[in-house]
Design a protein around this motif. Structure first.
Motif, PDB file in Angstrom:
ATOM      1  N   GLU A  57       0.826  -1.201   0.000  1.00 49.76           N
ATOM      2  CA  GLU A  57       0.000   0.000   0.000  1.00 49.76           C
ATOM      3  C   GLU A  57       0.861   1.250   0.000  1.00 49.76           C
ATOM      4  O   GLU A  57       2.069   1.200   0.210  1.00 49.76           O
ATOM      5  CB  GLU A  57      -0.944  -0.050   1.195  1.00 49.76           C
ATOM      6  N   SER A  58       0.194   2.353  -0.236  1.00 40.30           N
ATOM      7  CA  SER A  58       0.862   3.644  -0.365  1.00 40.30           C
ATOM      8  C   SER A  58       1.872   3.885   0.765  1.00 40.30           C
ATOM      9  O   SER A  58       1.560   3.679   1.935  1.00 40.30           O
ATOM     10  CB  SER A  58      -0.203   4.735  -0.356  1.00 40.30           C
ATOM     11  N   HIS A  90       0.112  -1.573  -6.751  1.00 41.47           N
ATOM     12  CA  HIS A  90      -0.656  -1.813  -5.536  1.00 41.47           C
ATOM     13  C   HIS A  90      -1.887  -2.660  -5.878  1.00 41.47           C
ATOM     14  O   HIS A  90      -2.713  -2.930  -5.024  1.00 41.47           O
ATOM     15  CB  HIS A  90      -1.079  -0.488  -4.897  1.00 41.47           C
ATOM     16  N   LEU A 141      -3.641  -5.968  -6.770  1.00 41.85           N
ATOM     17  CA  LEU A 141      -3.452  -7.420  -6.700  1.00 41.85           C
ATOM     18  C   LEU A 141      -3.960  -8.124  -7.952  1.00 41.85           C
ATOM     19  O   LEU A 141      -3.497  -9.199  -8.307  1.00 41.85           O
ATOM     20  CB  LEU A 141      -4.170  -7.984  -5.464  1.00 41.85           C
ATOM     21  N   LEU A 154      -5.114  -8.384   3.063  1.00 44.84           N
ATOM     22  CA  LEU A 154      -5.099  -7.624   1.817  1.00 44.84           C
ATOM     23  C   LEU A 154      -5.888  -8.360   0.735  1.00 44.84           C
ATOM     24  O   LEU A 154      -6.725  -7.782   0.043  1.00 44.84           O
ATOM     25  CB  LEU A 154      -3.641  -7.465   1.384  1.00 44.84           C
ATOM     26  N   ASN A 201      -4.871   1.763  10.552  1.00 47.44           N
ATOM     27  CA  ASN A 201      -4.248   2.408   9.409  1.00 47.44           C
ATOM     28  C   ASN A 201      -2.824   1.925   9.202  1.00 47.44           C
ATOM     29  O   ASN A 201      -2.197   1.415  10.120  1.00 47.44           O
ATOM     30  CB  ASN A 201      -4.213   3.915   9.628  1.00 47.44           C
ATOM     31  N   VAL A 202      -2.341   2.145   7.982  1.00 51.89           N
ATOM     32  CA  VAL A 202      -0.944   1.874   7.674  1.00 51.89           C
ATOM     33  C   VAL A 202      -0.087   2.813   8.534  1.00 51.89           C
ATOM     34  O   VAL A 202      -0.353   4.009   8.570  1.00 51.89           O
ATOM     35  CB  VAL A 202      -0.688   2.136   6.175  1.00 51.89           C
ATOM     36  N   SER A 242      -5.635  10.395   8.716  1.00 59.30           N
ATOM     37  CA  SER A 242      -5.208   9.581   7.574  1.00 59.30           C
ATOM     38  C   SER A 242      -6.259   9.684   6.475  1.00 59.30           C
ATOM     39  O   SER A 242      -7.364  10.186   6.700  1.00 59.30           O
ATOM     40  CB  SER A 242      -5.071   8.128   8.012  1.00 59.30           C
ATOM     41  N   ASP A 275      -6.134   3.298  -0.059  1.00 66.71           N
ATOM     42  CA  ASP A 275      -5.520   1.979  -0.133  1.00 66.71           C
ATOM     43  C   ASP A 275      -6.574   0.897   0.047  1.00 66.71           C
ATOM     44  O   ASP A 275      -7.568   1.119   0.729  1.00 66.71           O
ATOM     45  CB  ASP A 275      -4.503   1.838   1.004  1.00 66.71           C
ATOM     46  N   VAL A 276      -6.310  -0.298  -0.518  1.00 68.41           N
ATOM     47  CA  VAL A 276      -7.320  -1.354  -0.426  1.00 68.41           C
ATOM     48  C   VAL A 276      -7.773  -1.675   0.982  1.00 68.41           C
ATOM     49  O   VAL A 276      -8.956  -1.894   1.221  1.00 68.41           O
ATOM     50  CB  VAL A 276      -6.903  -2.701  -1.070  1.00 68.41           C
ATOM     51  N   SER A 277      -6.837  -1.712   1.937  1.00 70.86           N
ATOM     52  CA  SER A 277      -7.267  -2.106   3.283  1.00 70.86           C
ATOM     53  C   SER A 277      -8.184  -1.035   3.878  1.00 70.86           C
ATOM     54  O   SER A 277      -9.099  -1.334   4.642  1.00 70.86           O
ATOM     55  CB  SER A 277      -6.064  -2.375   4.188  1.00 70.86           C
ATOM     56  N   ILE A 278      -7.961   0.213   3.522  1.00 76.39           N
ATOM     57  CA  ILE A 278      -8.782   1.318   4.030  1.00 76.39           C
ATOM     58  C   ILE A 278     -10.085   1.420   3.231  1.00 76.39           C
ATOM     59  O   ILE A 278     -11.155   1.701   3.763  1.00 76.39           O
ATOM     60  CB  ILE A 278      -7.997   2.649   3.910  1.00 76.39           C
ATOM     61  N   GLN A 308     -12.767  -0.651   4.638  1.00 75.95           N
ATOM     62  CA  GLN A 308     -13.405  -0.048   5.820  1.00 75.95           C
ATOM     63  C   GLN A 308     -14.476   0.959   5.408  1.00 75.95           C
ATOM     64  O   GLN A 308     -15.575   0.974   5.961  1.00 75.95           O
ATOM     65  CB  GLN A 308     -12.368   0.698   6.678  1.00 75.95           C
ATOM     66  N   ILE A 358      -8.332  -9.808 -12.565  1.00 79.32           N
ATOM     67  CA  ILE A 358      -8.972 -10.550 -11.480  1.00 79.32           C
ATOM     68  C   ILE A 358      -7.896 -11.056 -10.516  1.00 79.32           C
ATOM     69  O   ILE A 358      -6.914 -11.653 -10.949  1.00 79.32           O
ATOM     70  CB  ILE A 358      -9.740 -11.763 -12.052  1.00 79.32           C
ATOM     71  N   PRO A 359      -8.089 -10.819  -9.213  1.00 80.45           N
ATOM     72  CA  PRO A 359      -7.057 -11.233  -8.258  1.00 80.45           C
ATOM     73  C   PRO A 359      -7.049 -12.748  -8.025  1.00 80.45           C
ATOM     74  O   PRO A 359      -7.286 -13.232  -6.921  1.00 80.45           O
ATOM     75  CB  PRO A 359      -7.415 -10.467  -6.981  1.00 80.45           C
TER      76      PRO A 359
END
Ligand SMILES: Nc1ncnc2c1ncn2[C@@H]1O[C@H](COP(=O)(O)OP(=O)(O)OP(=O)(O)O)[C@@H](O)[C@H]1O
Ligand SMILES: Nc1ncnc2c1ncn2[C@@H]1O[C@H](COP(=O)(O)OP(=O)(O)OP(=O)(O)O)[C@@H](O)[C@H]1O
Ligand code: SF4
Ligand SMILES: [Mg+2]
Ligand SMILES: [Mg+2]
Lengths: 347, 324
Positions: free
Chosen positions: A44-45, A217, A219, A258, A278-279, B157, B187-190, B193, B261-262
């Protein structure tokens, strides 16, 4: 099937000296790229992907940045100790790079042809103009640019984003580099154009056998183009494996999270998995695993010690105590043998 | 069937292109070209398409942040396109927008409290004390805390800033939220959320969403129905399941097949389009997609295909389906 390692990064540390002190944006990473392969770095960033690629190219902005430890061996030669003058001989010839935003790396004041010729003549000083032009047009055709002769006389702003990225690829490949570093080469492009460029990069990789270090970034892009994957988190490599393994059998809790948080266009899930928190800012976590504050598997050791890269198989490593064979005892003692029992049995 | 909350009819927006010393008009960017659709109460309508196809302009024209060139927008029985700007200002209480860049859209010199309070002041809602309570309440609704109220946007953030953007949109209890690429910068993880939060809020507060994005995975995840745009036109509209299972328009087919596609084991037929996206100031004649369409026929160059329903709840603008 063991191919030659064309690029070896050993224990690389690249730091920035800022008002907040020294920050290791790339914190002792080691990996290698083999001849003819496509290796992906995902993360990620801010995790250090671009600083890694700039370090290899000798383009870390200095000050404030500097390679503070480690070696970068290109075909055996250590790039990390070369002077800028020496590096200029290598850059574009043995190792070339394409960037996310082609507009910023093409000079708006010169024609496409001018810039292609310059890239060629820097490393082939004895070539005539005619030879250089022929080579330039040959490369432009190779990357699928239409009406190459006309484009040769045009300026960057006259081209679309996808065409500019093709020009960048043509320029990068013009001296037949051993390694091509592509830092988010399709992030600024639309998906239908991205599909064209990724296909082109794969075709060229097969035809010319150029090793590619693909930074992204996304996948999906990784799954579609690469053989091997490195996952970075907060300046470190946290997992490294063949692409099948990363998706089928991820080991690091961050990689698992992820992969699960990406919406897959083929299915509709009720709720996406989401990694809490958060990162972290680089340098903000001094002790313990950098993912520990967000990790659902974390146990006391995780915030005390720094995990190293443990092997799952020879080709698959992850920076997580759950993979440490010595951990079994510790875990059972500390967690009453409950929580991670299943996980340990697995590994 | 649920009530129609928003009805868009033949909406068109041209931006003039000016040139020269006198800034004379030399042409038009046909950003949105004669599009019609409805949004039902409580649903999420996704709008997808590539850069410049007119997604944001559609959202902005509905809000009348840009005046439409022609066409009609009806919201909750009121014809927005016929309102005075003063009347429109009042309606904006019920239609709010969330933007892509949570940083650019939040005033950096204001505290979060001030940012969230502002829409209440603009619409004259509540006393000072009530407003303050509401700010705290909504900070908590979006997963932040009371102590965040005194902070400035740069102290958050990206994901937290987007939560603030969402909280601000919710302050006036809107019925419709137009979210323009709300997770594209994250970002994907955020991103996961924020998407989960938006879904939860929709259930809790009975919200209706227009969700604009270029990420087809995200859109599938959040939308009940999805509209595909190309070069200012709506080319397909269907229930999300139907569109992803069986896209009818050749552009939708190509678009869906281009998405990586992942899953490294996934094998598929990829339709790789040749050529670039044409300029919206000079769109091709007939079907705007005919210059890149692998199925194009003679008629496609000449006649604009009608956007019409060819299966229950599934509309498309393509000559291939003329006999349906
Ligand atoms: N010029 C600079 N000065 C100070 N710090 C920097 C500089 N460039 C990068 N960094 C720091 O190095 C870290 C890694 O940055 P990098 O650009 O490598 O991230 P990245 O993984 O490429 O992220 P992205 O996906 O956003 O491109 C960042 O956290 C950033 O704060
Ligand atoms: N204020 C404006 N003045 C002139 N042209 C504009 C204006 N806003 C948008 N356009 C043009 O209208 C077209 C549609 O733009 P719009 O922003 O709606 O696209 P979009 O689908 O949201 O794209 P993106 O995915 O890049 O956000 C583009 O060609 C754009 O250049
Ligand atoms: S109308 Fe014709 S050109 Fe347009 S998408 Fe359909 S087949 Fe292709
Ligand atoms: Mg980067
Ligand atoms: Mg937009």
């Amino acid at each position: 099937m063991s191919r030659k390692k064309i690029l070896e990064v050993k224990d690389l540390e690249t730091s920035f000296f800022t008002d907040d002190g020294r920050i290791a944006a790339v914190d002792h990473i080691s990996f290698s790229v083999e001849e003819g392969e496509i290796l992906a770095i995902v993360g990620e960033s801010g995790c250090g992907k671009s600083v890694t690629s700039l370090s290899i190219m000798g383009l870390v902005p200095s000050p404030p940045g500097k390679i503070t430890a480690g070696e970068i061996l290109l075909d055996g030669q250590n790039l990390a100790t070369l002077s800028e003058k020496e590096m200029r001989q290598i850059r574009g010839k043995d190792v070339a790079m394409i960037f996310q935003e082609p507009m910023t790396s093409l000079n708006p004041l010169f024609t496409i042809g001018n810039q292609m010729m310059e890239a060629i003549q820097i490393h082939n000083k004895t070539w005539t103009k005619k030879q250089a032009k022929e080579r330039a047009i040959e490369m432009m055709k190779l990357v699928g640019l239409p009406r190459a002769e006309e484009l040769f006389k045009e300026y960057p702003h006259q081209l679309s984003g996808g065409m500019r990225q093709r020009v960048m690829i043509a320029m990068a490949l013009v001296c037949d580099p051993k390694v091509l570093i592509a830092d988010e080469p399709t992030t600024a492009l639309d998906v239908t154009i991205q599909a064209q460029i990724l296909k082109l990069m794969k075709d060229l990789n097969i035809r010319l056998q150029t090793a590619v270090l693909l930074i992204t970034h996304d996948l999906g892009v990784v799954a579609e183009t690469c053989e091997r994957v490195i996952v970075m988190y907060a300046g470190q490599i946290v997992e490294q494996a063949p692409v099948q393994e990363i998706f089928k059998n991820p080991q690091h809790p961050y990689t698992k999270g992820l992969i699960q948080s990406v919406p897959d266009m083929r299915y509709k899930k009720d709720a996406l998995y989401s990694i809490p928190g958060n990162v972290p800012k680089p340098g903000s976590i001094q002790k313990g695993c950098r993912f520990a504050p967000r990790c659902e598997y974390a146990f006391p050791r995780c915030s005390e010690e720094n995990p190293e890269l443990y092997s799952k198989t020879k080709a698959h490593t992850a920076r997580c105590f759950l993979l440490d064979s010595e951990n079994e005892v510790v875990l059972h003692a500390e967690m009453g043998g409950q929580v991670n029992g299943e996980r340990i049995a697995e590994s | 069937m649920a009530n129609v909350l928003l009805k868009v009819e033949n909406l068109t927006k041209y931006f003039p292109i000016r040139a020269g010393m006198l800034a004379r008009k030399v042409g038009d960017v046909k950003a949105v070209n004669d599009i019609s659709f409805e949004v039902y109460e409580g649903e999420t309508l996704g709008i997808v398409g590539e850069s410049g196809c007119g997604k944001s302009t559609t959202g902005r024209v509905i809000m009348r942040l840009h005046e439409p060139t022609s066409g009609k927008v009806t919201f909750d029985g009121v014809e927005l396109t016929a309102l005075s700007s003063e009347e429109m200002r009042k309606v904006r209480r019920d239609i709010q927008m969330v933007f892509q860049d949570p940083y650019a859209s939040l005033n950096p010199r204001h505290t979060v409290e001030k940012i969230l309070e502002e829409p209440l002041i603009v619409h004259g809602i509540g006393s000072a004390e009530e407003r303050r309570r509401k700010v705290i309440e909504y900070l908590e609704v979006v997963g932040l805390s009371a102590y965040h109220a005194k902070r400035y946007p740069h102290q958050f953030s990206g994901g937290q800033r987007q939560r603030i953007g969402i909280a601000r949109a919710l302050m006036t209890n809107p019925k419709l939220i137009i979210a323009d690429e709300p997770v594209s910068a994250l970002d994907v993880s955020i991103q996961a959320q924020v998407l989960n939060l938006m879904q939860k809020l929709q259930e809790d507060l009975k919200l209706t969403y227009i969700f604009i994005a270029h990420d087809l995975g995200v859109v599938r995840h959040i939308s009940d129905r999805v509209a595909v745009m190309y070069l200012g036109s709506m080319v397909e509209l269907a229930a999300s399941e139907d569109l992803y299972a069986e896209p009818l328009h050749p552009y939708s087919q190509a678009l869906l097949s281009a998405v990586p596609i992942p899953d490294p084991n996934y094998e598929r037929e990829q339709v790789i389009l040749t050529g670039d996206i044409p300029s919206p100031s000079n769109p091709p004649t007939g079907c705007a997609f005919h210059t890149r369409c692998p199925m194009a026929m003679e008629v496609c160059k000449q006649q604009v295909p009608q956007f019409r329903q060819v299966k229950p709840g599934h509309s498309v603008a393509c000559h291939l389906y003329n006999d349906r």
